[in-house]
Structures are given as C-alpha cells and as structure tokens.
Design an enzyme around this catalytic site. Structure first.
Site, PDB file in Angstrom:
ATOM      1  N   GLY A  45     -15.455 -82.122  14.373  1.00 43.42           N
ATOM      2  CA  GLY A  45     -14.117 -82.467  13.913  1.00 43.42           C
ATOM      3  C   GLY A  45     -13.427 -81.406  13.094  1.00 43.42           C
ATOM      4  O   GLY A  45     -13.655 -80.202  13.247  1.00 43.42           O
ATOM      5  N   SER A 104      -7.012 -90.025   3.053  1.00 43.44           N
ATOM      6  CA  SER A 104      -6.199 -90.543   4.144  1.00 43.44           C
ATOM      7  C   SER A 104      -4.951 -91.233   3.596  1.00 43.44           C
ATOM      8  O   SER A 104      -4.932 -91.678   2.440  1.00 43.44           O
ATOM      9  CB  SER A 104      -7.017 -91.549   4.968  1.00 43.44           C
ATOM     10  OG  SER A 104      -6.227 -92.169   5.959  1.00 43.44           O
ATOM     11  N   TYR A 126     -12.437 -98.895   5.266  1.00 44.82           N
ATOM     12  CA  TYR A 126     -12.093 -97.467   5.337  1.00 44.82           C
ATOM     13  C   TYR A 126     -10.978 -97.141   4.352  1.00 44.82           C
ATOM     14  O   TYR A 126     -11.060 -96.171   3.586  1.00 44.82           O
ATOM     15  CB  TYR A 126     -11.671 -97.121   6.765  1.00 44.82           C
ATOM     16  CG  TYR A 126     -11.186 -95.706   6.954  1.00 44.82           C
ATOM     17  CD1 TYR A 126     -12.087 -94.663   7.150  1.00 44.82           C
ATOM     18  CD2 TYR A 126      -9.824 -95.403   6.931  1.00 44.82           C
ATOM     19  CE1 TYR A 126     -11.639 -93.358   7.317  1.00 44.82           C
ATOM     20  CE2 TYR A 126      -9.376 -94.104   7.097  1.00 44.82           C
ATOM     21  CZ  TYR A 126     -10.285 -93.084   7.289  1.00 44.82           C
ATOM     22  OH  TYR A 126      -9.842 -91.796   7.458  1.00 44.82           O
TER      23      TYR A 126
END
Length: 274
Positions: free
Chosen positions: A16, A144, A167
């Site tokens: 990634g 995020s 998450y």
C-alpha cells in the site's frame, strides 16, 4: 528536511501507501526501516529499492495486533539504532477487512482499536528516546477523515459493533493522541502530526473491503512525504491534515477531558501507566 542519511521507520510498509513512501524515502537517501508481517513482500520491496539505487532497507517483522509484538519491534529498533529521525505510524487494518464480526486482539482488545491506535501509541512512547536523540525529528500518524467519537462506556464496542465504526473510532483516537503528544513534546524538537492522506487509495486494504479505489497511492504518499520532509511544516505540530491541507478533525479531538480519558486508558492498556 534532507533525507540523505536520515533513519526513518515506516510501519506497515510492505504494501500500500506505506510501501510507496518507504521506496521514495530510500531513493532519496534515507536509511529506511521497513516493517510488516510478510517477509516475502519485504524481500520484493528491498530488491526494488536496491535496483533503483536506494540504500538497502532493514526489515523488521512484527505483528502489531499484540502489545508483545509492538514491544518486540521497539526493542529491535532500539537495539540496532541510536537515533530515529522520523516515525511514520502507518500500519493498520480497514473497516471491512476480515468480515463483519467483532474481532479481538491477542490481548483481548477490539482489533481495530488495537492495531490502528494502541500499537502506534505504544510504539511512539517506546521510541521517544531515539526520536529525542535525533531532534529535530518528526512523528507522522496516518489517520483518516473517517472518524467516530469514542463512547467511553464501551470503548471496545461490545454493543452495536460495526467495522466502520470501529475503524473510525480508532482513527479519531490517533488524532487525539497526536494532539496530546504534541503538547507533551513542546520544546523537545519533535513535531507530531496526523493526516488523512487520500480517499480510498488503490491499496490491498481498500480492495479487500470491497471498495472501488478513487485515489492513487502516489497521491496519498505525496501527502505523507510532505509531513515527513516538508520545510513548510517543520515548525507545525499537533495538527490534522486532509491531504496537503490543514483541516479540523471531529470535535471530540479538541475536548481536553476526552483526550485525558483516552490517554489514561491507553497508558493502562499498554502497560505504560506509572
């Protein structure tokens, strides 16, 4: 910050965006410490870096889903190095990986909270002596835009569990930790910032979650690299960035009482509490 000769640890760097960042830093002359669970992937990355003329990276194999694995990684880095110029805390698991069930870590903690947040919290604290020795140095927490407030009556989400909520809670926890640690390190020559690198990058994590990628790892990588080496952010700390731009996180991130509760819980769960 010139990368030549700098020692940089990038967690979750065998795949990634972490992989892209590690490769770019090595090409710029940094001594990159790559981390992951898969030795075969690490070998492929090391060969690519060598072929491109970069300094050979050092691979540290560790499972950050456990406190013992995180401590073992820190101990290995401390054993091998006297200074650490940058810590990029990038390792994590997505909202949909491993299905809809509520997974737990080896220590009994909700898995996304453990991997995405607690491991980085513990690792940063354990590596602070090396970061202080290299000051001016930096910590970059890859968070995020997906953020969910913490319910302190059910931090491990034993009721109403969803991977997306877990998450998002873990990512907000990273940002709250970023603000706290930046305050703690004022005057120490270490900056701490968090960012949302890009939305749904073309990574294994995103694809495994059944999501169609809309951003590239190059876009996300550029945002991370800017916080690692950018002169324009050299004096900035305790901030959250959306890509290249400074942004506001969920309001709970700026609640000092909530951050204190999270800090006290995290110190207890990681065994750092005095």
């Amino acid at each position: 910050m010139k990368m030549n000769g700098k020692t940089i640890l990038v967690t979750g760097s065998t795949d990634g965006v972490g992989r892209y960042v590690a490769r770019r830093l090595a090409e710029d002359g940094a001594r990159v410490l790559i981390h992951g669970r898969d030795a075969a992937r690490a070998k492929v990355l090391s060969d690519e870096i060598a072929k491109a003329g970069g300094a050979a990276p050092t691979f540290y194999q560790a499972d950050l889903s456990s406190m013992s694995g995180t401590r073992a990684l820190a101990e290995a880095v401390i054993r091998d190095h006297q200074r650490l110029d940058v810590l990029v805390s990038n390792a994590g698991i997505g909202s949909q990986n491993d299905g809809p069930q509520r997974p737990v870590s080896a220590d009994g903690h909700e898995l996304r909270f453990a991997v995405n947040y607690l491991s980085g919290f513990l690792l940063a604290h354990l590596l602070l002596p090396l970061l202080k020795a290299a000051a001016p140095s930096r910590i970059v927490n890859v968070a995020s835009l997906g953020q969910h407030p913490i319910d302190f009556d059910d931090v491990m989400i034993t009721k109403g569990y969803s991977g997306s909520r877990a998450y998002a809670q873990s990512k907000l926890s990273q940002i709250m930790f970023t603000i706290d640690l930046a305050d703690e390190l004022k005057g120490a020559g270490i900056t701490v910032n968090a960012l949302h690198p890009a939305t749904y990058m073309n990574t294994t994590m995103v694809r495994a979650g059944g999501v169609t990628p809309i951003s590239t790892v190059e876009q996300g990588g550029a945002a991370i690299l800017r916080l690692v080496e950018g002169d324009d952010v050299a004096g900035k700390s305790g901030l959250f960035f959306n890509g290249m731009n400074e942004a506001r996180a969920n309001p709970q991130a700026y609640d000092a009482a909530a951050r204190k509760r999270l800090r006290e819980l995290s110190l207890k769960l990681t065994g750092l509490a005095r």
